[in-house]
Every structure is written in structure tokens, then in C-alpha cells.
Scaffold this active site. Structure first.
Site, short mmCIF file in Angstrom:
data_model
loop_
_atom_site.label_atom_id
_atom_site.label_comp_id
_atom_site.label_asym_id
_atom_site.label_seq_id
_atom_site.Cartn_x
_atom_site.Cartn_y
_atom_site.Cartn_z
N LEU A 326 -13.32 46.91 -23.26
CA LEU A 326 -14.28 47.41 -22.29
C LEU A 326 -13.59 47.84 -21.01
O LEU A 326 -14.08 48.67 -20.27
CB LEU A 326 -15.30 46.33 -21.94
CG LEU A 326 -16.22 45.86 -23.07
CD1 LEU A 326 -17.00 44.62 -22.63
CD2 LEU A 326 -17.18 46.97 -23.44
N GLY A 327 -12.44 47.25 -20.72
CA GLY A 327 -11.77 47.60 -19.48
C GLY A 327 -10.61 46.68 -19.19
O GLY A 327 -10.39 45.71 -19.91
N GLY A 329 -9.03 44.45 -16.09
CA GLY A 329 -9.28 43.94 -14.74
C GLY A 329 -8.01 43.32 -14.19
O GLY A 329 -6.99 43.27 -14.88
N GLY A 330 -8.09 42.87 -12.94
CA GLY A 330 -6.94 42.26 -12.31
C GLY A 330 -6.47 41.02 -13.07
O GLY A 330 -5.30 40.67 -13.03
N GLY A 332 -6.96 40.43 -16.42
CA GLY A 332 -6.73 40.59 -17.85
C GLY A 332 -7.70 41.58 -18.46
O GLY A 332 -8.62 42.07 -17.80
N VAL A 334 -10.67 43.07 -20.96
CA VAL A 334 -11.97 42.58 -21.38
C VAL A 334 -12.39 43.28 -22.67
O VAL A 334 -12.26 44.50 -22.79
CB VAL A 334 -13.04 42.84 -20.29
CG1 VAL A 334 -14.36 42.22 -20.69
CG2 VAL A 334 -12.59 42.28 -18.96
N LYS A 348 -12.86 37.91 -21.94
CA LYS A 348 -11.75 38.25 -21.06
C LYS A 348 -10.52 37.48 -21.51
O LYS A 348 -10.56 36.26 -21.63
CB LYS A 348 -12.12 37.92 -19.62
CG LYS A 348 -10.97 38.16 -18.66
CD LYS A 348 -11.44 38.17 -17.22
CE LYS A 348 -12.08 39.47 -16.89
NZ LYS A 348 -11.82 40.00 -15.57
N ASP A 445 -12.15 39.75 -4.15
CA ASP A 445 -11.90 41.04 -4.78
C ASP A 445 -13.21 41.77 -5.06
O ASP A 445 -13.43 42.26 -6.16
CB ASP A 445 -11.08 40.85 -6.06
CG ASP A 445 -10.40 42.15 -6.50
OD1 ASP A 445 -10.42 43.13 -5.73
OD2 ASP A 445 -9.89 42.20 -7.64
#
Ligand SMILES: *[C@@H]1O[C@H](CO)[C@@H](O)[C@H](O)[C@H]1NC(C)=O
Ligand SMILES: *[C@@H]1O[C@H](CO)[C@@H](O)[C@H](O)[C@H]1NC(C)=O
Ligand SMILES: *[C@@H]1O[C@H](CO)[C@@H](O)[C@H](O)[C@H]1NC(C)=O
Ligand SMILES: *[C@@H]1O[C@H](CO)[C@@H](O)[C@H](O)[C@H]1NC(C)=O
Ligand SMILES: *[C@@H]1O[C@H](CO)[C@@H](O)[C@H](O)[C@H]1NC(C)=O
Ligand SMILES: *[C@@H]1O[C@H](CO)[C@@H](O)[C@H](O)[C@H]1NC(C)=O
Length: 639
Positions: A326-327, A329-330, A332, A334, A348, A445
Site C-alpha cells: 500500500l505504501g 512509510g518512515g 517501514g 505497509v 506494517k 510526524d
């Protein structure tokens, strides 16, 4: 002396008449105590006193218009203790506190050392448990209390349509509360503010059924762990509390479809819920199944983080395949995962395992995060680990993140009302993390890609608490974890000074992005301004703030005055002196305040107080601290 006594008597009379004038509706309608007593009653009494005092102070110190004035949760440890209090949205603060006092006295007297209890009054609801329960929406003990008198003809037919509308509208209202009158039927519906929007909807669907079982009697109430509903042929709330429900109802066709789906789901839903529960319980590791049997109130079978089996998550995510990603992130990558019970989750895979603290600490932190329950914060369902691989399992949000809707491929989709409700929801979520949860969690964040949207486009903040998994001394050194350039408050970027105001600053930047539809570092802005914040400041000086507004927004949908006020609140949040930024709970009050409530925002006030400049001088401090921040971040990350 006689004079003194008569003055006292007069005062007493005054107080008495004030109390009787108001109506806290402290007539008991239900109470229930757990059959199990706590073991250490001394320690328990002290904890109960502290927790109830916390609830009282949240309600009494809240601004009358904020949601805190009618809802509070509190928790304490030694021993673990969780309490929730809510009063009906139509009560005044004074009546709310009176109802609280009645509930507090009664719950102590009636339930003694029981390890769980709840009391319901017409005016309020108090519950405590020794395990977390804040996100429970329906549960054992749901039911109804009916009046005694028959209604006149025609009344019974008018009740269901109103209850249906109340149950559809309430989950979408800002305070989870709706009151209405139609054809001689008075009705209210309310959810506890710590359940999700879907949870509220589910609870009220059950409540409508329970309340309708009272017909044709003239008065009926339905209560459940997460909601309350009441109808009557007589007014039981001040008439000026009546709301127009239509803005919260879908247009005719779709609301009907929804009602039909829910009607069908109602029967099957209970079974599915049960199946889901059984599956989840089955997935727990045996060592987590501790002594939870015998609690008649069924406090929380699913408390704490679930330990998922690594191989189940591997299978759910198709072995962490690219297609499921899905993406990034900072913390790790997902992945979308579909569990055996067909629940969709977001998994995640933490990239920080090597530098994360010891495994025991990891469990503690995860447990903490999984106990955060707020409808504007993403729920952590559980975790799993194998070797150095740490996985976190979150609820899945099909609408993805806010950045897609502000700058990405769905730009222009959100109207002003949706954007405003996202802004308020974010503020509420952060206010909960900072002030209402028992540990102050600073997010560090906040940015558009960390704000996920649920099916109703309500915001859910993601990734909170994760920075706590990092060793103390590493947490601000790398841009990857310290927050994202442009969203980061100058004092944190430069000196690593951390306070809740770091989140206030980032929140202000996100609000400006939501309103303008531009990234905070958009180079296509005015030729002489690189940063969004700088540009907004210029517009403010020129009294042209309205030019900031995203051109994809329909001007007929918003009032320029209101938008201007929200931009000014965002500017207050981004002042360079942390001390002059408001707290998140103050921001919630400001956002919901009336527009005639002018903000004291003169030009120089959002420049560092130590370098006050006047009138049309450019905002030196903002400019220098922005570029300074850029420099020092790139130095740090280059190291
Ligand atoms: C719990 O405590 C109450 C009051 O002290 C007592 O009446 C009751 O019997 C106790 N219940 C159990 C199961 O011990
Ligand atoms: C009960 O708790 C108190 C305070 O935490 C402690 O001092 C006391 O020793 C405990 N009593 C028992 C019987 O465990
Ligand atoms: C708790 O509060 C009750 C009533 O307010 C009081 O009687 C009791 O002494 C308090 N107990 C402790 C341990 O503070
Ligand atoms: C209410 O009306 C119904 C039928 O009209 C009757 O059977 C019932 O006894 C009445 N109940 C009360 C409490 O008057
Ligand atoms: C509500 O219903 C009761 C019982 O039928 C009746 O006595 C009362 O007058 C009604 N109240 C109103 C405001 O219609
Ligand atoms: C409703 O009316 C009462 C007086 O009858 C007033 O005190 C209260 O402020 C009003 N509430 C609203 C929301 O207008």
C-alpha cells in the site's frame, strides 16, 4: 449571629432553587455490577478516587462548546482501571456534573469492590472496568427500558422513521449526538465518543430495534455499551437543542439502500460478529488467555494487542507481495492483508527492528499503542514477530491517505465541508494523544500522508507512538524519523526540543495545505516566495488571505469569513515561538467557536516575540528559521 444565619439560609435557598430549576435527569434506569471483586480493595479505592477525580476535572474544565464537556475517559494503573463518563448532549455543564455526582455515589455504593460496573441515567452514563473497553460499541447487556403509558393513535407509526434518521445521522455529527422532533415524537441518539463511526452506526442499528420493541408505549429507551437512544411523546430536552438532521443524511436513494443493506445485515451481522470474535480469540496464543472468565459484563475479551501468527500474516499479504503493497512509510512498508475471517487489515513491516529496543520493551510499547482508542486515530489490532521481523496489524482504510485527495490523483474531490471536518477531526485526535490519553504521546510526524480517510472521509491519524520504539538519543537525529521537512517545527528541527507544540506546528502546516491544495514546499508559488507559509504570511499582510483557497473548491460552498478564520488559526499554530502556539485542545475549541470570536492575531504576533517587527516589514524570523531549519536538517542527515 442571627443575621449570619439568615444569610446562610438565604444562600442555601438560592442554591437549592438553582438546583431544582435545572434538570440533571439523574433518574436511574439501569445498573449492573460485575460478580467478581477486586483483590486489593485499599489500592482499588485510591485508584477509583483518582480516576473519578480525573473524569470530573475533564468535564468541569472543558469549554461548554467542546466535546470534552459531555464526554470523558480516564485511566490509571496500580491497579489498572478504566472509566468512561458521558452525559447527554442536551445537558448544561452544571447538570452534567450533577448527574456525574449522582452516578459516582451510586456506583460506589451499589457495586462496592466489583471489578466492573455501569450505571445509566436518563441524563448520563458511567462505567468502569479493570480492562480497556473504550472502543466497545455493542455487547451483552444491550436492551431497553420502556415507559408505562400507551400512546395515542398515530404515534407508534411516527416513531420508526425518526429513530431511523437519528441512527443514520448521529455517526456523522461532530459530537456523535443528535436530537430532533417530528410529528409529536421527540427523540435523541448518542454514541460514546471513543467508538468508531462504524461502531456508532452498528450500535445504533441495534438500539433502533430495541427501542421500537417499546412501541406502542409513549416512551422508550435503548441502551448499549457504545450508544443510547430515547423517544417520547413529551419533550425531554430543551427545544432549542433540536437539530436539522438533513445535512447528515444521505440523499434519498442511497440512504434507502443503506437502510436495506443494514436491515439485511442486522440479522446476519450478529452471527458474523460472533464468528469474527471466535476467530480472533482462536488466533490468540494460549499464553494470552488469562483469567478472564466469569465477568458478567463481558468487559473486553479483545483487550491488549493480539498476537497474530506470523505465518497467517505472511499468507494474508501474499508473502508480502508487491501487489499488496500500500505504501512506504518512515517506519517501514505497509501491505494490504486479508485475514482468514475475511477481515481486511493493513500490515506494517517495521524497518527499524535492528535499532529498536529490546523485545520486551517492544511489547510494552505496542500494548500502549493498542490501547489508544479514538475515532480519529488508527486502531492497532495487534502484532507479530519472527526473528528480526516485527509486524504491526492495523485497521484498513480503503480511502487511503489525505495527500491523494489534496495534491494527488483525486485532487479536487473533497468539498469545503469535508475538508473542515477533516481539520476538526485531526485536531481532536491530536488533542486526545496529547492530553486525554494517560501517557502524553507526541506524534512528531504529522503530514498529509499520515492522515488516512475512512469511508465517510473522516480523518484517522496513523503512525502515532512508533517513534517511541526508537532509542531516546536517536529519535530526532535522522530526518527519516524526526518528521518531514517543511512540516517540522523549527525548534525541533534545529535543537531537537520536543513538546506537544511540535505537533501543533505540523498541524498548522497541514491545515494550510488542505485549504490551498498546495504542498508546503511548492516551487510554483509566487516568484519570490518558495514556501507556502511565507506566501500565506504575505497574503495575511495584504489582507488577501482568501486568495489562498484552492481553486478546485466551489466558492458557493464556504463563507470567506469562515475560511479566513481557519487560516488565521493555522497561522497561530505555526508561530515560531513554541510557547505562543495554542495547545490542540484549545485549537478544537477555536475551530468550533463562533466566527465573531475574533482572534488576537496582529502581524508581528506570529513572529518570534524577541524580534518583534511592525507593520509591513517582512517576517524575518519565519524566513530565517525556515531556511535555517533546512540547512541543519540536511547537515544532520548527511552525517
Ligand atoms: C463482593 O463484595 C461485596 C461487598 O463487599 C460482597 O457483598 C460480595 O459477596 C462479594 N462478592 C464476592 C463474589 O466475593
Ligand atoms: C494493597 O495495595 C497497597 C497499595 O498499592 C499496598 O501497600 C498493600 O500492601 C496491598 N495489600 C495487599 C494485601 O496486597
Ligand atoms: C475515596 O473517596 C471516598 C468518597 O469520596 C472516601 O470516602 C474514601 O475515603 C476515599 N478513599 C481513598 C483511599 O482515598
Ligand atoms: C395498550 O393498548 C393495548 C391495545 O390497544 C392494550 O392491549 C394494552 O393493554 C394497553 N396497555 C396499557 C399499559 O394500557
Ligand atoms: C403522551 O402520552 C400520554 C399517554 O397517552 C398522554 O397522557 C400525554 O398527554 C401525552 N403527551 C403529549 C404531550 O401529547
Ligand atoms: C437554550 O435556551 C436556554 C434557555 O432557555 C439557554 O440558556 C441556552 O443557552 C440555549 N442554548 C442554545 C444552544 O441556544
Amino acid at each position: 449571629m442571627a443575621y449570619f444565619a439568615s444569610a446562610l439560609a438565604f444562600l442555601a435557598l438560592l442554591l437549592w432553587s438553582r438546583i431544582t430549576d435545572a434538570d440533571p435527569q439523574a433518574n436511574l434506569i439501569l445498573n449492573a455490577c460485575s460478580l467478581i471483586n477486586v483483590t486489593n480493595t485499599t489500592a482499588f479505592a485510591a485508584t477509583i478516587n483518582r480516576t473519578f477525580a480525573d473524569l470530573h476535572s475533564t468535564i468541569s474544565s472543558a469549554a461548554p462548546s467542546s466535546s470534552d464537556s459531555h464526554f470523558a475517559t480516564a485511566q490509571n494503573s496500580d491497579p489498572q482501571f478504566y472509566a468512561l463518563f458521558q452525559c447527554r448532549g442536551y445537558l448544561s455543564t452544571a447538570d452534567c456534573l450533577t448527574c456525574f455526582s449522582a452516578a459516582e455515589v451510586h456506583i460506589r455504593r451499589y457495586c462496592g469492590p466489583a471489578n466492573g460496573a455501569r450505571v445509566v441515567y436518563d441524563g448520563c452514563f458511567l462505567r468502569y472496568e479493570i480492562t480497556p473497553f473504550f472502543d466497545q460499541n455493542t455487547g451483552r447487556g444491550n436492551g431497553n427500558i420502556c415507559g408505562k403509558r400507551n400512546s395515542t393513535s398515530g404515534f407508534a407509526a411516527a416513531v420508526p422513521p425518526l429513530l431511523e434518521d437519528l441512527s443514520n445521522a448521529t455517526p456523522k455529527t461532530p459530537d456523535f449526538f443528535a436530537a430532533a422532533e417530528r410529528d409529536g415524537v421527540f427523540g435523541i441518539a448518542q454514541c460514546v465518543n471513543s467508538v468508531s463511526v462504524e461502531g456508532c452506526g452498528q450500535c445504533l442499528t441495534t438500539a433502533v430495534n430495541n427501542a421500537e420493541l417499546c412501541l406502542p408505549l409513549a416512551d422508550g429507551r435503548a441502551m448499549d455499551t457504545g450508544c443510547f437512544m430515547r423517544y417520547s411523546n413529551e419533550s425531554f430536552f430543551p427545544t432549542n437543542q433540536t437539530m436539522d438532521l438533513s445535512p447528515f443524511l444521505n440523499s434519498g436513494r442511497s440512504s434507502k439502500r443503506r437502510a436495506i443493506i443494514w436491515g439485511v445485515a442486522g440479522g446476519v451481522g450478529g452471527l458474523l460478529l460472533l464468528l469474527g470474535l471466535v476467530t480472533l480469540l482462536w488466533m490468540r496464543r494460549p499464553r494470552d488467555q488469562q483469567d478472564r472468565k466469569g465477568d458478567i459484563l463481558g468487559a473486553t475479551e479483545l483487550q491488549g494487542p493480539l498476537n497474530f501468527r506470523y505465518k497467517d500474516l505472511k499468507k494474508a499479504t501474499n508473502n508480502f507481495s508487491k501487489d499488496n503493497k500500500l505504501g512506504e512509510g518512515g517506519f517501514g512498508d505497509v501491505y494490504k492483508g486479508i485475514l482468514k475471517n475475511r477481515t481486511t487489515v493493513a500490515v506494517k513491516r517495521l524497518a527499524i527492528a535492528q535499532i529498536s529496543r529490546a523485545r520486551a520493551d517492544f511489547q510494552t510499547e505496542v500494548k500502549l499503542i493498542s490501547n489508544v482508542h479514538h475515532r480519529n486515530l488508527i486502531r492497532l489490532h495487534g502484532c507479530s514477530s519472527k526473528g528480526k521481523d516485527f509486524l504491526l496489524v492495523y485497521e484498513y482504510m480503503a480511502n487511503s491517505s489525505l495527500d491523494k485527495f489534496i495534491f494527488g490523483d483525486r485532487r479536487g474531490f473533497l468539498n469545503w465541508k469535508q475538508r473542515f471536518s477533516i481539520i476538526v477531526g485531526m485536531a481532536r485526535g491530536l488533542s486526545y494523544l496529547h492530553q486525554e490519553f494517560h501517557v502524553c504521546i507526541i506524534h512528531r510526524d504529522i503530514k498529509c500522508s499520515n492522515i488516512l480517510l475512512d469511508d465517510d472521509f473522516q480523518p484517522r491519524i496513523a503512525d502515532f507512538g512508533l517513534v517511541r520504539l526508537l532509542p531516546e538519543d536517536k529519535s530526532h537525529l535522522s530526518t527519516r524519523f524526526a518528521g518531514t521537512l517543511g512540516y517540522t517545527a523549527p525548534e525541533y528541527a534545529i535543537q531537537g526540543q520536543l513538546s506537544e507544540k511540535v505537533d501543533t506546528y505540523s498541524f498548522g502546516v497541514v491545515v494550510l495545505e488542505i485549504i490551498s491544495g498546495r504542498k508546503n514546499y511548492d516551487m510554483k508559488l509566487e516568484p519570490d516566495a518558495q514556501y507556502l507559509l511565507e506566501w500565506v504570511w504575505k497574503l495575511y499582510e495584504l489582507d488577501q488571505l482568501i486568495e489562498l483557497v484552492d481553486e478546485t473548491l466551489d466558492p458557493s460552498e464556504f463563507s470567506p469569513e469562515e475560511v479566513k478564520r481557519i487560516i488565521e488559526i493555522a497561522l497561530l499554530c505555526t508561530q515560531s515561538a513554541a510557547a505562543s502556539r495554542p495547545t490542540m485542545s484549545e485549537i478544537v475549541v477555536m475551530l468550533l467557536g463562533q466566527s465573531d470570536n475574533t482572534l488576537e492575531l496582529t502581524g508581528p504576533t506570529f513572529i518570534d516575540a524577541s524580534s518583534r517587527v511592525h507593520g509591513d516589514t517582512p517576517p524575518a524570523t519565519i524566513l530565517s528559521s525556515t531556511s535555517h531549519a533546512t540547512d541543519s536538517i540536511s547537515q544532520v542527515s548527511a552525517r
